[in-house]
Every structure is written in C-alpha cells, then in structure tokens.
Design an enzyme around this catalytic site. Structure first.
Site, PDB file in Angstrom:
ATOM      1  CB  CYS A  23      -8.150  21.722   4.951  1.00 37.19           C
ATOM      2  SG  CYS A  23      -9.520  21.918   5.996  1.00 37.19           S
ATOM      3  CB  CYS A  73      -7.562  21.120   9.990  1.00 42.58           C
ATOM      4  SG  CYS A  73      -7.950  19.805   8.518  1.00 42.58           S
ATOM      5  CG  ASP A 117       4.852  -1.672  -5.626  1.00 44.07           C
ATOM      6  OD1 ASP A 117       4.786  -3.061  -6.016  1.00 44.07           O
ATOM      7  OD2 ASP A 117       4.697  -1.007  -4.964  1.00 44.07           O
ATOM      8  CG  ASP A 146       2.637   1.892  -2.059  1.00 40.22           C
ATOM      9  OD1 ASP A 146       3.553   1.181  -2.105  1.00 40.22           O
ATOM     10  OD2 ASP A 146       1.980   2.298  -0.987  1.00 40.22           O
ATOM     11  CG  ASP A 161       8.328  -0.385  -4.613  1.00 38.30           C
ATOM     12  OD1 ASP A 161       8.861  -1.581  -4.279  1.00 38.30           O
ATOM     13  OD2 ASP A 161       7.159  -0.258  -4.113  1.00 38.30           O
TER      14      ASP A 161
END
Lengths: 53, 821
Positions: free
Chosen positions: B108, B111, B517, B708, B712
C-alpha cells in the site's frame, strides 16, 4: 466587437502554449506515477518525529 | 486490531506466544504481540527510526518478515563490486551513483512512504523515489561514504527486499508509449474544448446573425486548433490503418481516419472558400473520445499485467562454488552465469538450486512445488537429481551441476510455455475480421452516396458524404466492446481478479468447463494438522500441546502446523537438539522425548512401532512423538482445502468442473470428494494436464483453467481462458489471462461479471448497429446535416459508454481487495 480580432487569435495562441506545457510535462515524467503523489501529500512529515505523544 | 494477530504482519500468533507475548512490540506505550522474531525486529526498527506513523497510515498488514540469513547479507555485499553493478547502476560525476531497484513486499501507499523515509535517513543518500504503480525505486547516493549493500540492508531491516533491476529496453519503450498516449489525449482534449468555444455561437445563433468576417475568423481559429489533432493526435489511427492495409485488411481505424480527414478537408475547403459548413468541433471531439477510451483501456491492462515478472527470478544470481572439492571445502561466491558443467556447489538451507544438479553429499528435503506440483517436500539423498529453481529446505547439500542454462528443466518448461502461448485461440481476431467487412461495406455505401449526389445535385454531395461518414462512423461500434471491457476490468480489479488479456472476459463468459489445479489453488499448499493418533492415555489436545512445545522454536512448515491453534504445554524444556531431516529431541520435564519422522523415532524408542501406525494416513506426512520407553502419538499433516473453495464452487453455475493434480491419488480423491467435483485425475504431469485440456477442447468444450505454479503454465496458456492464482509463481501469472489476487470467491464474482459484460457488449453492439442502420439511410437521402450527424454520433457513443459504466457501478463500495483489519 473589433476586440475579437485580437481575442480569437489570442485564444488560439494560449491554447497552443498550454498544449506545449502539457507536452513538456509529459516528456519530463510528470504523469509517470499518477497515484503516488496523491498518497504522498497525506503522509508528509508535518508531525514531530517519535512514537510517543 | 484483534489481540491474537501479529502487530506487524497480521498473521495469527500462536497461543504459546501470547500472555505474556513472546515477541513483544512496544508501540505508543502499549505492548502488542507479534508472531515471530523477524516481525518483532522489523517493527522495532521502524518504530525506533521514528517511522511509527506507518502503522496508522497503512491500509494492509505487511508481509511476514523472515529474518535475513547471513548468506543473503553476504550476497548483498557482492553487489558492491563495480563489474556486477554495470547492468543496473549509472555512474555519475564524482562518486555519485544511481541504481534502479525493484522492491518486493509493497502492498500500500504507506509502504512507499516507509521505504522512502528509510532510504533518505541513510547518510549520503541524495535522492530516493519509488513509483507507486511499478514498485520501482531510483536511489542516488555518494559511493565514497555509502555502499550499495548498506542500502539494500536498510530496506531489508524494515521487512522489504530490494533487488537490482535491470532497466530493460522493453520497459523504456512502454514508458515512452504511455507518455505519447497521454500527450495525444491532452492535445485532442484541449483542442476540443477551444474549438467548441468557437462552434458554440454558430449553433445557438440564427443563420445570418453572425457576420461573415467573424464567422471566417472563428473558422480559421478552429482550423489552426484542429490541425494538431489531425496531424499529431490521430497518429495512432494512421499507423493502425497502415498496419491493417499492409495485411490486406480494412481495420476499424480506416473509417476513423477517412471520416476525420473527409470532415477536416471539407471544413478546410469551406473555410478557404467561405461557403458551406465546418465540422472542426466534430473532428476534435470524435478523436478525443476515441483516444480517451483507448487510454483508459491501456492503463487498466498495464496495471493488470504488472504482476508479470520473469521466470528468471527463480534462479539465484550467485552460487557458492567449491573449487577443490573434496580436499578443500571453502566455498567461493560465483555468479551463476559463470558456472560450468561439473562444478561442485554448496547449497545452503533456504536457497534455491542454481541449476539442475546431483547430490554429492548430504541429505535433506527440497520444495519442488513450483516445478512439479508436488506439495510435500521431497527427500534428496546422495545421487538424487535436483531441479534448478527448487528450494533447498533444511540441510546444506554439496551438489554437482548436471545441466545449465537452456538445458535445465526450468528452461524446458519455459519453452513449453512459449509454444503453448503461440497456439492461442484468436477470438478477438475473428471479431476484428467481421468488423472489417462491416467497415468496408460502409465505405462503399458512402462512396456510392457521393457519386449519386454528385450526379443528382453536386452542391450537396460533399456535405452528405461527410454526414454519412460521421454519422455511421463506427465510433459507438468501436467503443461498444472496449468500454464494457474496461469497466468490467476495473470492477474485477477491485474484487481481486486482474484481467491481463483482452479476450479473457469474453472467453470466460462463454466457457463450458472449468479445470482446477489442486495444490495452492483449492488447497493452501502448506501443511496443516489433519489428525492425531494417540497411543498414550492423553487427549489429542494434550499431545498436540506437547508436540507444540518441542517445536516451539522451529520455523519449519510442519512445526508451524503443529503449533497452530494450540497452547504449548507449560513444562520445562532443555537439551534441545535439532536433527535435520529427522526431527527434534529434547528433555521435557526430565524425560527425553523425540518428535519426527517415524523411522527417526523408531530408532530411538525401545518399544516396537505400534501396529495402528501402519498405513495410517499413508498419503500424508506423519510425524511421531515418543519417549525412550513409550510411543505417545502420531500426527498426520497434509494440505487442507481453503474454506472459500466451497463457497466459490457453490456460486459457479452452468460449468462442468474437473480437478487435475500432480499429487498422489489419495489426497486428490479426498479433495474431489470433499468439494463434490465429479471428474478428477491424479499424478498428472504438466504434459498430461495439457493433453487433458486439449482433449476437452477437441470435444468442443471451452475450458477455464485455474491454477498456479510454473508446471501449470503450459496448461494455462492452452486453455481458452486461464486464471493464475496470485502468490504462485510469477511466471504462471505471466501466462494467465487473468490473475486472481483476492480470495477464490472473487473468481465466482468474475464469472458473473463476465456474463454480465457479454450481455452489455451485445446490447451495445445491437444499439450501435441499429443506430447506424437507421441513421445511414437518413444521411444518404440528405435529411441529416453534418452537425446533427456529429451530435447523433456523440450521443450514441455516450449512451454506449454509460451502458458500460453500469458494470463498474454495480460494485458494492465497501468491498476491497484484501481484508482490512
């Protein structure tokens, strides 16, 4: 009414100047980060440093 | 803020670490708990640096801070060498250097603030600025007083990671493109506003009210202001038309260019001769609306695609080469690019393997989840093969390089991905081809109209042709789809689903099958405690408390799973010994206890292994707890289904679901049964998954793939629409047509929005076509003056855009990506 002879060319000129300004601003990276400065202004350090108050 | 979550990262703090907090943080004279020593250190650094207001301003908790291993600190120092800095550091006059870095862990705006402050606090840092959108930092410093490694370490001290960032050519290209698009938009907008000023008096006055000399002056002013629009702002349309013409097609840009030029030239003619109408206002407004739509669309797509970072990050930049193994074991830091086949390397725990290699010495576990889909750590013994990019978990290994660079498994997967990407279905191109025919027909009609009027009544020929081109200019038609897609993309981004490819929403709405997956998508991908098998006279809770006590100090995933949701027993522990690859041993209340793999415990316990243990949770990881004279308990740990998976599946309607996983049949079947997924296949290699999806497609099904991991990636690319689950490998995100960064229910919302988008696109297209079909004959018979035509064109476009905005407006305002605490 004769002032329009001046005003209309003047408006074209001003539009051209503003256009040039935007071109310069875009070139120098003013619009590269459109979100950060909005947040940054809120987080500026105008409070005294330190965690206890 | 709830009392049980970590003050810094918001993760649950183990009960054992509360009351009193084991890692306390003093913030504004109040003590808060934190989950680990890493978070504690980071929070203390932030507070002591006077940056505590970060904690009020942030919108999201930070990432969990893992303490920085010494190896990483050593590697940072390597970046101080000038030859390594060549690719990302610019040397300025004197000792001033400027580095391009990319920051990891930014969530955000606070940061950004925190990192900038932290960098500027360093002595002799001259300038530090971070781009909010790209997370890239530019740091200038005086190299005579500060080393780059100190800058990197300062960022690490507050819980972020800074990586050198090689400013690539591609990126500079995007930047320039974006600036140009912005300037074009400004030029068109500015010209539109000013030309409108000159056009307005003509609209509101009765004919003849304004004398010819004023009219002429305003027309000349308009002409001058429209000139940059036609010559500069329209450049994208010119190049687009040229590109289409070179491929022998009439694209959507062609009528835009023709309409703009016809209207412009006709207006110029009228201005020069003082006869006829001018349409400069229509020209600039038309161009501005089109450019605005394109800019917004491009911006949304760039934002969604920013998640795509290259695969190469998986391979570390440096390796520890042991030059004289086995006589001398001192390791020397060497760039991976300089490694050669047969080199002997030392890989420390927590590092990734720099290349495919074979174990020469040592025994440990490797996390290959990203590369093979296997969620459990894989045991590696002498002679076993290692995959470059996988993570070495618990023990130092001495390995010999067997494959490098393009020959590695990782590079092979990348090639598979490239090929699959090339086989992309071309739905969008079909739409373009149909539009091209429509456009070509339009042009013919306009030309025919001109010829007819030229023969019948030459005075009206040009105004009528311009009216035809303007009114039937496919502005609404070309806005219909992008406007709806842009609105939907924005809404989905807020919900936590990023669209990275243009065809994704369309394909999502038309899908018939969904393939999931398992690891990391429907399940957590991290071990959780599944069951306790007690052998002694104690409740499972008491036994878990005992195990948690033994594992209290460990950061191993299994230890965390055992600690989760339980208070460690309040007993004395000493003589704590960690046996890497086996388990832990400690003296608890005067009794020696062992916790670890069954064979590790069997070797220690005098009593034979209890028979119940045989075959118990054979598919999961089992750890046992025993004293020298008694077996106490066994714990089964395994992957667990995410709670939002059930909620998401309940919301999916009209789709056939499939589950594909590289895991063993046991866990896969369990998950399929738990979620009620009809078809599932276990132990599927990347190639098997690809074949499965292609087989479905051969049956005429249209497939969504949700997954993921790099393994994949080829399947993701082959599916009609692919969704990469965020937090997985970056490469999978690059391959995904969409990236899911929120929770799984965001996907269900995405499907609903996609279907709504398809409905709205159809409405828009029907409206735009209907409008054109009605307006075209009217313009052809000369009932529509050009200014009426441009008004009709503008209101038609506006209606289309407003219809599309409904997609964005339907969102609940309170809903945000990532739950705020």
């Amino acid at each position: 009414m004769e002032s329009l002879y001046l005003l209309i060319p003047l408006s074209v000129l001003i539009a051209a100047i503003i256009g040039g300004l935007f071109w310069w601003a875009g070139r120098s990276g003013q619009f590269d980060d459109l979100e950060g400065p909005g947040h940054r202004i809120l987080q500026d350090d105008d409070k005294p440093v330190g965690d206890d108050e | 803020m709830s009392a049980e979550s970590c003050f810094h990262c918001g993760e649950t703090v183990a009960h054992a670490d509360l009351n009193p907090p084991r890692y306390p943080i003093l913030y504004r004279q109040q003590t808060h708990p934190s989950c680990c020593a890493g978070c504690q250190a980071v929070a203390q650094t932030i507070i002591q640096s006077g940056l505590a207001s970060y904690y009020e301003q942030r919108e999201k908790p930070a990432d969990r801070a893992t303490p920085l291993p010494d190896e990483l600190l050593q590697q940072m120092q390597l970046y101080d060498a000038p030859e390594l800095q060549a690719s990302f550091v610019k040397v300025e006059s004197g000792n001033v250097r400027e580095a391009a870095l990319i920051l990891e862990g930014i969530s955000c705006a606070a940061c950004i603030w925190l990192n900038e402050r932290q960098l500027l606090r360093l002595p002799s840092v001259l300038e530090a600025s971070i781009n909010y959108t790209t997370h890239r930092a530019r740091v200038r410093w005086d190299n005579s007083r500060l080393q780059l490694s100190q800058i990197l370490a300062a960022v690490a001290a507050i819980g972020y990671r800074a990586h050198p960032y090689d400013a690539e050519l591609q990126d500079a290209l995007h930047q320039r493109e974006r600036r140009r698009a912005m300037t074009r938009l400004w030029v068109a907008g500015l010209s539109m506003m000013q030309v409108m000023m000159f056009a307005y008096p003509v609209y509101v006055s009765a004919p003849g009210d304004i004398s010819a000399n004023w009219l002429s002056l305003m027309q000349w002013g308009s002409l001058l202001l429209t000139l940059p629009v036609v010559l500069y702002a329209c450049q994208t349309f010119h190049t687009g038309m040229w590109r289409d013409l070179k491929r022998g097609r009439v694209g959507m840009d062609t009528p835009v260019v023709l309409g703009v030029w016809a209207a412009f030239l006709a207006s110029c003619y009228a201005t020069f001769t003082g006869r006829g109408e001018v349409y400069f206002d229509s020209v600039s407004m038309f161009v501005f609306l089109l450019l605005g739509g394109r800019y917004l669309e491009g911006m949304a797509r760039r934002k969604a695609g920013a998640a795509a970072e290259s695969l190469v990050k998986l391979i570390p930049a440096f390796a520890h080469r042991v030059n004289a193994w086995p006589t001398d074991r001192t390791a020397k830091e060497t760039p991976v690019s300089q490694l050669q086949l047969g080199d002997v390397l030392l890989v420390k725990p927590g590092e990734s393997y720099p290349a495919d290699a074979m174990v020469l010495e040592g025994q440990g576990q490797a996390d290959e989840a990203l590369l093979t889909g296997e969620s459990r750590p894989v045991v590696k013994k002498v002679g076993d093969k290692l995959i470059g990019g996988a993570v070495n978990l618990d023990a130092p290994l001495v390995v010999q390089v067997s494959q490098l660079g393009q020959e590695t498994r990782l590079a092979g997967i990348v090639r598979l991905l490239d090929r699959a990407l090339a086989e992309k279905p071309a739905l969008a191109q079909l739409a373009d081809r149909i539009a091209a025919w429509f456009v070509a027909a339009l042009l013919l009609v306009a030309a025919a109209g001109y010829l007819f009027w030229h023969w019948y009544d030459p005075v009206h020929a040009l105004p009528i042709m311009v009216a035809v081109l303007v009114i039937s200019c496919p502005c609404a038609l070309s806005l219909a789809t992008p406007a709806a897609l842009t609105a939907a993309t924005g809404r989905l981004a807020r919900a936590g689903l990023l669209v990275t490819r243009g065809h994704a929403l369309e394909a999502l709405a038309g899908a018939t099958d969904i393939v999931f997956d398992k690891t990391g998508t429907l399940t957590y991908g991290q071990p959780k405690l599944l069951a306790v098998l007690p052998f002694a006279d104690q409740t499972p809770g008491e036994l878990q408390a005992l195990a948690a006590l033994l594992e209290a100090a460990s950061e191993h995933p299994i230890a965390r799973a055992l600690r989760e949701g339980c208070v460690a027993a309040d007993l004395n522990v000493n003589n704590y010994v960690n046996h890497p690859g086996g388990g832990v041993e400690a003296v608890v209340a005067g009794q020696v206890l062992r916790l670890g793999r069954p064979d590790f415990v069997t070797a220690f316990c005098r009593v034979p292994r209890p028979p119940q243990l045989e075959g118990w949770h054979a598919e999961d990881t089992v750890v046992c707890l025993a004293s020298a004279g008694e077996w106490l308990a066994a714990f089964a740990l395994g992957d667990q289904v995410k709670p939002d998976a059930t909620a998401m599946l309940a919301e999916l309607t009209g789709l056939r679901s499939h589950l594909l996983s590289g895991d063993a049949p046991g866990p896969v079947q369990a998950v399929a049964q738990q979620l009620g997924l009809g078809t599932w296949r276990a132990a599927a290699l990347p190639a098997d998954k690809l074949a499965y999806v292609q087989q479905l497609q051969a049956q005429g099904r249209r497939v969504i793939m949700l997954g993921d991991g790099i393994n994949d990636a080829p399947v993701l690319a082959a599916a009609d629409v692919s969704i990469a689950v965020g937090g997985g490998a970056d490469a999978a995100q690059a391959a995904g047509d969409m990236v899911l960064v929120g929770n799984l229910t965001a996907f269900a919302e995405g499907l609903a929005v996609a279907r709504q988008t398809r409905r709205i696109i159809r409405q828009n297209l029907v409206w735009a076509l209907g409008y054109n079909l009605v307006a075209l004959p009217l313009a052809l018979v000369g009932w529509v003056t050009p200014w009426l035509a441009s008004l009709g064109m503008a209101s038609s476009s506006l209606l289309v855009v407003l219809n599309a905005v409904r997609l964005a407006g339907a969102n609940k305002p309170g809903q945000k990506r990532g739950e705020p605490r």
